[in-house]
Design an enzyme around this catalytic site. Structure first.
Site, mmCIF file in Angstrom:
data_model
loop_
_atom_site.group_PDB
_atom_site.id
_atom_site.type_symbol
_atom_site.label_atom_id
_atom_site.label_comp_id
_atom_site.label_asym_id
_atom_site.label_seq_id
_atom_site.Cartn_x
_atom_site.Cartn_y
_atom_site.Cartn_z
ATOM 1 N N GLU A 266 37.122 39.978 38.506
ATOM 2 C CA GLU A 266 37.213 38.419 37.757
ATOM 3 C C GLU A 266 35.864 37.636 39.011
ATOM 4 O OE1 GLU A 266 38.192 34.083 37.155
ATOM 5 O OE2 GLU A 266 38.868 35.517 38.781
ATOM 6 N N GLU A 267 36.563 38.249 40.152
ATOM 7 C CA GLU A 267 36.442 37.326 41.006
ATOM 8 C C GLU A 267 34.966 37.405 41.558
ATOM 9 O OE1 GLU A 267 38.405 35.201 42.233
ATOM 10 O OE2 GLU A 267 40.346 35.409 42.653
ATOM 11 N N ASP B 98 41.838 42.014 40.174
ATOM 12 C CA ASP B 98 41.120 42.116 41.750
ATOM 13 C C ASP B 98 41.499 41.091 42.124
ATOM 14 O OD1 ASP B 98 39.615 40.500 39.128
ATOM 15 O OD2 ASP B 98 38.020 40.391 40.534
#
Length: 350
Positions: A133-134, A73
């Site tokens: 993850e972000e 992502d």
């Protein structure tokens, strides 16, 4: 099969995969066809049928594997017209690949794929590709279940580190802090209590004398109902980073009498590599003293995989992540593949 790391990076960048979007699954789908019969591919699907994670494990287990990991992502681009090139173009010019995610971290993902492709049959190596993850490593814990049954010996995170092994990454705490006030007519502010003014005082105090963190960022803020009304409610979301794995960055905020609420949103610990770990010494890994400011999925995966031996090493300049006109050097991509291939060789012969 021989993976062209530059071509794969460009193809990955051309898929807009902002956190939480269908593009994350599209990137993982592209990766599925990248591995031959030396490996077994495991997938995790979400409720909508889209892919949430992909793991690549040896077809024939040969001992505790080195596990490479990367997220697919990316953060939003902002105004695409403000970019010198379209943010999802994957342009190749001036010896660099350009676009959102080139540095953070589709270049690292492509380098992982190329290194596994180059690894000899029977290598003790695996990979895990994650989403979201972000937005707080929200996909990592579920993704780790794809590696059940493997005794991970070393975790390699392909985040951008300027091509050097770093000591680790900071921990992160996200808080939503709230102040209350008393509403009144905007022409008679003395009859009310301004919640926004109260909030700004706390934020100024935090910047001047707050303790328990290395950096503080006020990321979003809001409050009030109308310009002619004294606001009776205000809030801010703050991002706190620390290298101390035992720190409690929320403690100072809980002690502030001006705050009506302190709401935790995320807490991930710092991850630090022990340079004196016998396995690290045996592999010849010599980290520099840097601790990068960003967090990684390692903050979740170390516990989920039962492995606290983490190497952060990836292509790309750390100061280009999340910025407009993000890019990665072609030379850095090739160097990452060489570094990962060398790590696999040393792991197999340790």
């Amino acid at each position: 099969m021989s993976t062209d790391v530059v071509d794969l990076t460009r193809r990955l960048v051309r898929i807009p995969s902002v956190s939480g979007s269908p593009g994350e699954s599209d990137v993982l789908e592209l990766l599925l066809g990248s591995f031959d019969d030396r490996y077994r591919v495991r997938t995790l699907q979400g409720p909508d049928g889209g892919l949430r994670a992909v793991a690549v494990v040896p077809a024939v287990p040969t001992g505790p594997p080195m596990v490479f990991t990367g997220h697919v992502d990316v953060v939003p681009t902002g105004d695409p017209d403000a970019w010198a090139r379209p943010p999802f173009s994957g342009d190749l010019t001036d010896g660099r690949v350009w676009g959102r995610g080139t540095t953070d971290m589709k270049g690292g993902v492509a380098a992982i794929v190329a290194a596994l492709d180059a690894a000899p049959a029977g290598s003790a190596v695996a990979a895990l590709f994650t989403v979201e993850e972000e937005t707080g490593s929200r996909g990592a814990a579920d993704a780790a279940t794809l590696l059940d049954g493997l005794d991970t010996g070393l975790l390699v995170v392909a985040e951008p580190t300027d091509g050097r092994v770093v000591r680790g990454h900071r921990g992160v705490t996200w808080l939503r802090v709230v102040t209350d006030g008393v509403a009144a007519h905007g022409s008679a502010p003395h009859l009310g209590r301004n919640a926004i003014s109260g909030l700004t005082r706390v934020l100024d105090r935090a910047a001047a004398e707050g303790t328990g963190w290395d950096t503080l960022n006020v990321g979003t803020i809001g409050g009030g109902t109308a310009v002619n009304v004294v606001p009776d409610h205000a809030w801010a979301r703050v991002d706190l980073r620390t290298t101390d794995p035992l720190a409690d960055p929320a403690a100072w905020w809980r002690e502030q009498p001006d705050l009506a609420a302190v709401e935790p949103e995320l807490a991930l610990p710092a991850v630090l590599l022990d340079p004196d770990d016998p396995e690290v010494v045996r592999l010849g890994i010599e980290p520099d003293d840097r601790v990068v400011g960003y967090f990684t999925d390692a903050a979740v995966l170390t516990g989920a995989l039962g492995c606290d031996r983490v190497v952060l090493l990836g292509p790309g300049q750390t100061d280009l992540a999340h910025r407009r006109d993000e890019s990665v050097a072609v030379d850095a991509l090739h160097r990452a593949v060489a570094d990962y291939t060398d790590l696999i060789t040393r792991w197999d012969h340790r």
